[in-house]
Design a protein around this motif. Structure first.
Motif, PDB file in Angstrom:
ATOM      1  N   GLU A   1       3.360 -11.028  -8.164  1.00 17.93           N
ATOM      2  CA  GLU A   1       2.104 -10.723  -8.859  1.00 17.93           C
ATOM      3  C   GLU A   1       1.167  -9.863  -8.003  1.00 17.93           C
ATOM      4  O   GLU A   1       0.258  -9.228  -8.531  1.00 17.93           O
ATOM      5  CB  GLU A   1       1.410 -12.020  -9.270  1.00 17.93           C
ATOM      6  N   ARG A   2       1.366  -9.850  -6.700  1.00 12.68           N
ATOM      7  CA  ARG A   2       0.518  -9.000  -5.863  1.00 12.68           C
ATOM      8  C   ARG A   2       0.733  -7.526  -6.187  1.00 12.68           C
ATOM      9  O   ARG A   2      -0.162  -6.691  -6.009  1.00 12.68           O
ATOM     10  CB  ARG A   2       0.807  -9.255  -4.386  1.00 12.68           C
ATOM     11  N   ALA A   3       1.914  -7.191  -6.650  1.00 10.93           N
ATOM     12  CA  ALA A   3       2.194  -5.797  -6.996  1.00 10.93           C
ATOM     13  C   ALA A   3       1.300  -5.347  -8.145  1.00 10.93           C
ATOM     14  O   ALA A   3       0.870  -4.182  -8.190  1.00 10.93           O
ATOM     15  CB  ALA A   3       3.663  -5.634  -7.366  1.00 10.93           C
ATOM     16  N   ALA A   4       1.007  -6.251  -9.079  1.00  7.39           N
ATOM     17  CA  ALA A   4       0.120  -5.903 -10.190  1.00  7.39           C
ATOM     18  C   ALA A   4      -1.282  -5.604  -9.676  1.00  7.39           C
ATOM     19  O   ALA A   4      -1.939  -4.655 -10.126  1.00  7.39           O
ATOM     20  CB  ALA A   4       0.084  -7.040 -11.206  1.00  7.39           C
ATOM     21  N   THR A   5      -1.739  -6.400  -8.755  1.00  5.15           N
ATOM     22  CA  THR A   5      -3.064  -6.160  -8.177  1.00  5.15           C
ATOM     23  C   THR A   5      -3.120  -4.783  -7.537  1.00  5.15           C
ATOM     24  O   THR A   5      -4.089  -4.033  -7.698  1.00  5.15           O
ATOM     25  CB  THR A   5      -3.376  -7.237  -7.123  1.00  5.15           C
ATOM     26  N   SER A   6      -2.075  -4.438  -6.827  1.00  4.54           N
ATOM     27  CA  SER A   6      -2.037  -3.147  -6.169  1.00  4.54           C
ATOM     28  C   SER A   6      -2.066  -2.008  -7.196  1.00  4.54           C
ATOM     29  O   SER A   6      -2.778  -1.010  -7.018  1.00  4.54           O
ATOM     30  CB  SER A   6      -0.766  -3.039  -5.314  1.00  4.54           C
ATOM     31  N   LEU A   7      -1.308  -2.164  -8.276  1.00 10.14           N
ATOM     32  CA  LEU A   7      -1.280  -1.115  -9.306  1.00 10.14           C
ATOM     33  C   LEU A   7      -2.649  -0.975  -9.981  1.00 10.14           C
ATOM     34  O   LEU A   7      -3.097   0.137 -10.251  1.00 10.14           O
ATOM     35  CB  LEU A   7      -0.211  -1.455 -10.348  1.00 10.14           C
TER      36      LEU A   7
ATOM     37  N   GLN B   1       0.823  -1.211   0.000  1.00 11.47           N
ATOM     38  CA  GLN B   1       0.000   0.000   0.000  1.00 11.47           C
ATOM     39  C   GLN B   1       0.857   1.262   0.000  1.00 11.47           C
ATOM     40  O   GLN B   1       0.492   2.271  -0.591  1.00 11.47           O
ATOM     41  CB  GLN B   1      -0.932  -0.005   1.209  1.00 11.47           C
ATOM     42  N   ASP B   2       1.982   1.205   0.695  1.00 11.50           N
ATOM     43  CA  ASP B   2       2.827   2.390   0.811  1.00 11.50           C
ATOM     44  C   ASP B   2       3.845   2.491  -0.313  1.00 11.50           C
ATOM     45  O   ASP B   2       4.530   3.505  -0.430  1.00 11.50           O
ATOM     46  CB  ASP B   2       3.561   2.380   2.151  1.00 11.50           C
ATOM     47  N   ALA B   3       3.962   1.464  -1.112  1.00 13.74           N
ATOM     48  CA  ALA B   3       4.983   1.466  -2.166  1.00 13.74           C
ATOM     49  C   ALA B   3       4.594   2.438  -3.272  1.00 13.74           C
ATOM     50  O   ALA B   3       3.417   2.626  -3.573  1.00 13.74           O
ATOM     51  CB  ALA B   3       5.139   0.054  -2.730  1.00 13.74           C
ATOM     52  N   THR B   4       5.604   3.049  -3.867  1.00 13.55           N
ATOM     53  CA  THR B   4       5.359   3.897  -5.023  1.00 13.55           C
ATOM     54  C   THR B   4       5.078   3.031  -6.241  1.00 13.55           C
ATOM     55  O   THR B   4       5.334   1.815  -6.233  1.00 13.55           O
ATOM     56  CB  THR B   4       6.574   4.787  -5.322  1.00 13.55           C
ATOM     57  N   ASP B   5       4.558   3.660  -7.286  1.00  7.52           N
ATOM     58  CA  ASP B   5       4.309   2.914  -8.525  1.00  7.52           C
ATOM     59  C   ASP B   5       5.595   2.272  -9.048  1.00  7.52           C
ATOM     60  O   ASP B   5       5.591   1.117  -9.497  1.00  7.52           O
ATOM     61  CB  ASP B   5       3.729   3.838  -9.600  1.00  7.52           C
ATOM     62  N   THR B   6       6.662   3.030  -9.002  1.00  8.70           N
ATOM     63  CA  THR B   6       7.931   2.511  -9.507  1.00  8.70           C
ATOM     64  C   THR B   6       8.379   1.280  -8.720  1.00  8.70           C
ATOM     65  O   THR B   6       8.861   0.292  -9.293  1.00  8.70           O
ATOM     66  CB  THR B   6       9.013   3.601  -9.426  1.00  8.70           C
ATOM     67  N   GLU B   7       8.196   1.338  -7.405  1.00 13.53           N
ATOM     68  CA  GLU B   7       8.560   0.191  -6.572  1.00 13.53           C
ATOM     69  C   GLU B   7       7.676  -1.018  -6.889  1.00 13.53           C
ATOM     70  O   GLU B   7       8.151  -2.160  -6.930  1.00 13.53           O
ATOM     71  CB  GLU B   7       8.443   0.566  -5.096  1.00 13.53           C
TER      72      GLU B   7
ATOM     73  N   ILE C   1       6.156  -1.648  -9.711  1.00 16.75           N
ATOM     74  CA  ILE C   1       6.544  -2.173 -11.034  1.00 16.75           C
ATOM     75  C   ILE C   1       7.778  -3.058 -10.903  1.00 16.75           C
ATOM     76  O   ILE C   1       7.854  -4.147 -11.476  1.00 16.75           O
ATOM     77  CB  ILE C   1       6.793  -1.011 -12.018  1.00 16.75           C
ATOM     78  N   ALA C   2       8.750  -2.589 -10.123  1.00 14.54           N
ATOM     79  CA  ALA C   2       9.975  -3.376  -9.940  1.00 14.54           C
ATOM     80  C   ALA C   2       9.657  -4.713  -9.255  1.00 14.54           C
ATOM     81  O   ALA C   2      10.213  -5.754  -9.628  1.00 14.54           O
ATOM     82  CB  ALA C   2      10.982  -2.579  -9.118  1.00 14.54           C
ATOM     83  N   ARG C   3       8.767  -4.673  -8.302  1.00 14.22           N
ATOM     84  CA  ARG C   3       8.409  -5.915  -7.611  1.00 14.22           C
ATOM     85  C   ARG C   3       7.711  -6.880  -8.564  1.00 14.22           C
ATOM     86  O   ARG C   3       7.965  -8.083  -8.553  1.00 14.22           O
ATOM     87  CB  ARG C   3       7.513  -5.613  -6.404  1.00 14.22           C
ATOM     88  N   TRP C   4       6.815  -6.336  -9.396  1.00 10.70           N
ATOM     89  CA  TRP C   4       6.125  -7.196 -10.353  1.00 10.70           C
ATOM     90  C   TRP C   4       7.126  -7.809 -11.340  1.00 10.70           C
ATOM     91  O   TRP C   4       7.046  -8.990 -11.681  1.00 10.70           O
ATOM     92  CB  TRP C   4       5.057  -6.402 -11.102  1.00 10.70           C
ATOM     93  N   GLN C   5       8.074  -6.992 -11.778  1.00 12.30           N
ATOM     94  CA  GLN C   5       9.068  -7.501 -12.728  1.00 12.30           C
ATOM     95  C   GLN C   5       9.938  -8.593 -12.105  1.00 12.30           C
ATOM     96  O   GLN C   5      10.513  -9.412 -12.812  1.00 12.30           O
ATOM     97  CB  GLN C   5       9.943  -6.344 -13.230  1.00 12.30           C
ATOM     98  N   ARG C   6      10.036  -8.589 -10.775  1.00 13.28           N
ATOM     99  CA  ARG C   6      10.807  -9.641 -10.101  1.00 13.28           C
ATOM    100  C   ARG C   6       9.931 -10.840  -9.773  1.00 13.28           C
ATOM    101  O   ARG C   6      10.391 -11.785  -9.137  1.00 13.28           O
ATOM    102  CB  ARG C   6      11.454  -9.078  -8.834  1.00 13.28           C
TER     103      ARG C   6
END
Lengths: 184, 207
Positions: A25-31, A9-15, A17-22
């Motif tokens: 998949e939860r990062a995509a849901t958040s975005l 929730q506190d992560a920036t979009d850039t963060e 995206i980097a997490r999703w690229q690694r």
């Protein structure tokens, strides 16, 4: 995304995206949860009355499908808006070719704002809506991106496909027109 | 309403509305608005427009459906516990693709040998120009003549194939896997940033 996950929730979009690229998949849901409604509102504001959700989904799919080419020079939301705008233009062209186009065309003044009579409650807001409909499509789009989405001129220029200077001129022309129409 | 002559302050009003101004600029702008009727009225107009736009019914968006339609991440190893579902299939495909490429490479070389007829084994082919000065001739070819400096040898001993993954050094294998990672089934979709900037130098009207 698990509810209450502060890391995401506190992560920036850039963060994210980097997490999703690694592989996260939860990062995509958040975005998606963070930006989908704004993209949907923007697509609606372009006058699309049907297929809004499809355009939003397609915009996300295309964005995620080419994230490796996303240079981060603009905000992720700006990039999504840019893709969505092109998808709407493509959709209009295809509908027009197929003689199925019941949507509002680029040059028409009418947009979704014309359909708001039933949902705009107060007289003040009704006048505001009417003033918006009197703007040219480009003026209205730039004005809404600036006032409602809080975008900078650079971001607006990227979305609309123009220059920062032109975006600034469109905004001030729209503001002057609004003041004249509303007599304020 | 007339327009404030302080254009810089007017330009900040949308950011002030959205609360995105840095603290110092925000305080400066708020102080100006407090003493400027024109900017106060303009800020109120922007606020009303935003409220009216917020009153629009939000389109129904199924975020779960969107997430389900997204491509899978590239699944490079991460420190923060990647899901097994995202990692395993990708690794399997990468290894399968690597083995397939190596197998195809090993099959193609004997075919080349058959085309050119019996000749020197490819993994030990040495053309010594001390024996055939000035030119090195590939047997049974038509016109494939390669001039070489006298006294030099063209050695192709490093040309190997068919040995499988074990023939590849670690860095070569990593480079191959990296190249496979970069393969895309669909073209990139990032729009060109500001494409009109090339042809629009000034903007004075609506497009």
């Amino acid at each position: 995304m698990p509810p209450g996950d502060p890391t995401l929730q506190d992560a920036t979009d850039t963060e994210l995206i980097a997490r999703w690229q690694r592989g996260d998949e939860r990062a995509a849901t958040s975005l998606v949860e963070r930006h989908a409604t704004a993209v949907g509102r923007y697509v609606s504001s372009l006058g699309l009355r049907a297929g809004v959700e499809d355009v939003v989904q397609d915009a996300f799919v295309r964005a995620f499908g080419s994230l490796e080419s996303f240079r981060g020079e603009s905000a992720f939301r700006t990039w999504l808006f840019t893709i969505a705008r092109r998808l709407v233009a493509d959709l209009r062209r295809s509908r027009k070719r197929g003689r199925e186009d019941t949507e509002v065309q680029e040059g028409d003044a009418a947009t979704e704002f014309d359909a708001l009579d039933d949902v705009i409650a107060g007289e003040s807001q009704r006048r505001m809506q009417q003033a918006l409909t009197r703007l040219t499509p480009t003026q209205r789009e730039v004005f809404v991106l600036r006032v409602n989405d809080g975008m900078s001129y650079k971001e607006i220029a990227d979305v609309v496909g123009t220059t920062e200077g032109a975006a600034r001129v469109h905004y001030h022309n729209a503001l002057r027109q609004m003041k004249e129409t509303l007599n304020v | 309403m007339s327009d404030c002559a302080n254009v810089e302050m007017r330009e900040r009003l949308p950011e002030l509305l959205h609360g995105t101004l840095p603290d110092a600029l925000r305080r400066d702008t708020e102080a100006h608005v407090a003493s400027c009727a024109d900017c106060a009225a303009e800020l109120e107009l922007l606020r009303e427009v935003r409220q009216m736009l917020d009153a629009r019914p939000a389109p129904r968006i199924d975020t779960a459906a969107i997430v389900g339609a997204l491509p899978r991440p590239s699944a490079r190893p991460i420190a923060s516990a990647p899901s097994r579902r995202s990692m395993v299939p990708s690794m399997v495909w990468r290894m399968a693709a690597t083995v397939t490429l190596l197998a195809l490479g090993s099959l193609s070389l004997p075919g080349v040998r058959r085309i050119f007829g019996a000749g020197t084994p490819a993994d030990s082919l040495v053309v010594d120009t001390s024996v055939t000065p000035q030119v090195a001739v590939i047997p049974e070819t038509t016109g494939a003549v390669t001039p070489t400096p006298a006294g030099t040898a063209v050695r192709l001993a490093s040309l190997t194939a068919g040995g499988g993954v074990t023939d590849l050094a670690d860095e070569d294998l990593e480079a191959l896997i990296g190249a496979l990672d970069r393969l895309e089934a669909t073209p990139g979709a990032e729009p060109e940033a500001n494409p009109m900037a090339r042809i629009i130098t000034t903007g004075t009207g609506d497009s």
